[in-house]
Structure formats: structure tokens, C-alpha cells
Design a protein around this motif. Structure first.
Motif, PDB file in Angstrom:
ATOM      1  N   ALA A 113     -10.008 -25.093 -17.658  1.00 16.17           N
ATOM      2  CA  ALA A 113      -9.222 -24.247 -17.277  1.00 16.17           C
ATOM      3  C   ALA A 113      -8.102 -23.472 -18.186  1.00 16.17           C
ATOM      4  O   ALA A 113      -8.092 -21.920 -19.350  1.00 16.17           O
ATOM      5  N   ARG A 114      -6.820 -24.112 -18.502  1.00 15.75           N
ATOM      6  CA  ARG A 114      -5.838 -23.757 -18.800  1.00 15.75           C
ATOM      7  C   ARG A 114      -5.530 -23.644 -19.993  1.00 15.75           C
ATOM      8  O   ARG A 114      -5.169 -22.231 -20.777  1.00 15.75           O
ATOM      9  N   ARG A 115      -6.342 -24.410 -20.441  1.00 20.98           N
ATOM     10  CA  ARG A 115      -6.315 -24.538 -22.175  1.00 20.98           C
ATOM     11  C   ARG A 115      -7.984 -23.230 -23.031  1.00 20.98           C
ATOM     12  O   ARG A 115      -7.445 -23.057 -23.654  1.00 20.98           O
ATOM     13  N   THR A 116      -8.318 -23.132 -22.009  1.00 20.54           N
ATOM     14  CA  THR A 116      -9.602 -22.505 -22.604  1.00 20.54           C
ATOM     15  C   THR A 116      -9.163 -20.926 -22.308  1.00 20.54           C
ATOM     16  O   THR A 116     -10.066 -19.048 -22.945  1.00 20.54           O
ATOM     17  N   ALA A 117      -7.961 -21.107 -21.578  1.00 21.38           N
ATOM     18  CA  ALA A 117      -7.710 -19.190 -21.284  1.00 21.38           C
ATOM     19  C   ALA A 117      -7.378 -18.856 -22.070  1.00 21.38           C
ATOM     20  O   ALA A 117      -5.872 -18.976 -22.924  1.00 21.38           O
TER      21      ALA A 117
END
Length: 101
Positions: A97-101
């Protein structure tokens, strides 16, 4: 220059060092090849002989293994096999989630 196989002394040194890194001390085992009659622990010489045999046979076979993969040309593609999309994470869902946000 051809590779020379390691001697028994070389393998013993490597095995003892690798086990020491893991916190295993072979000096706690009985000396020689006879096992301890009370605990059944094998002797130091028996353990080293078994691990030398493993290093000379099985470890070499395992290091040569390659995951079967058919690329677009039908052959194994080492470049695709060597890539990892993301390093292992303790909580992958949060990391994704952190990488795709």
C-alpha cells in the motif's frame, strides 16, 4: 586453472565456522566417532564426516538447481529468474500500500 576440491581440513574449518555463526559448538559433542551412551549424541568425528559428505555431494547439486521457466522463446530466461519484484517484508500488505499510494 582448474579448481581443486577442498581438503577435509578445509571443509572442517568451514563447517565449524558456519555452525559457530549459528551458535552451535561441536566441542560439546563427545570426541571421536562413538556416540554418547546417555544422550545418544553422535561423536564429533561422525558429525564432521557426515557434513563433509553433504558439502561434497548435496550442496553442489542444490547450487546447480534452476527453477524451470519457459520464457517467450521457450528457454529459461536467467534475467527474469534473477529479478525479484520486491524484497520480503514483515507486513507485505502495508508495504504494498505504501509503494502504490
Amino acid at each position: 586453472m582448474p579448481l581443486t576440491p577442498p581438503s577435509d581440513a578445509d571443509l572442517d574449518t568451514m563447517i565449524r565456522a558456519r555452525l559457530a555463526i549459528l551458535g552451535i559448538d561441536l566441542n560439546q559433542l563427545p570426541t571421536g566417532t562413538t556416540s554418547d551412551p546417555e544422550t545418544g549424541s553422535p561423536g564429533q568425528a561422525s558429525v564432521l564426516a557426515s557434513l563433509r559428505s553433504f558439502m561434497r555431494t548435496t550442496a553442489a547439486e542444490l547450487s546447480g538447481y534452476q527453477v524451470p521457466f519457459a520464457g517467450p522463446t521457450g528457454n529459461a530466461d536467467p534475467a527474469l529468474l534473477s529479478q525479484q519484484a520486491a524484497p520480503p517484508a514483515l507486513y507485505p500488505s502495508i508495504d504494498t500500500a505504501r509503494r502504490t499510494a
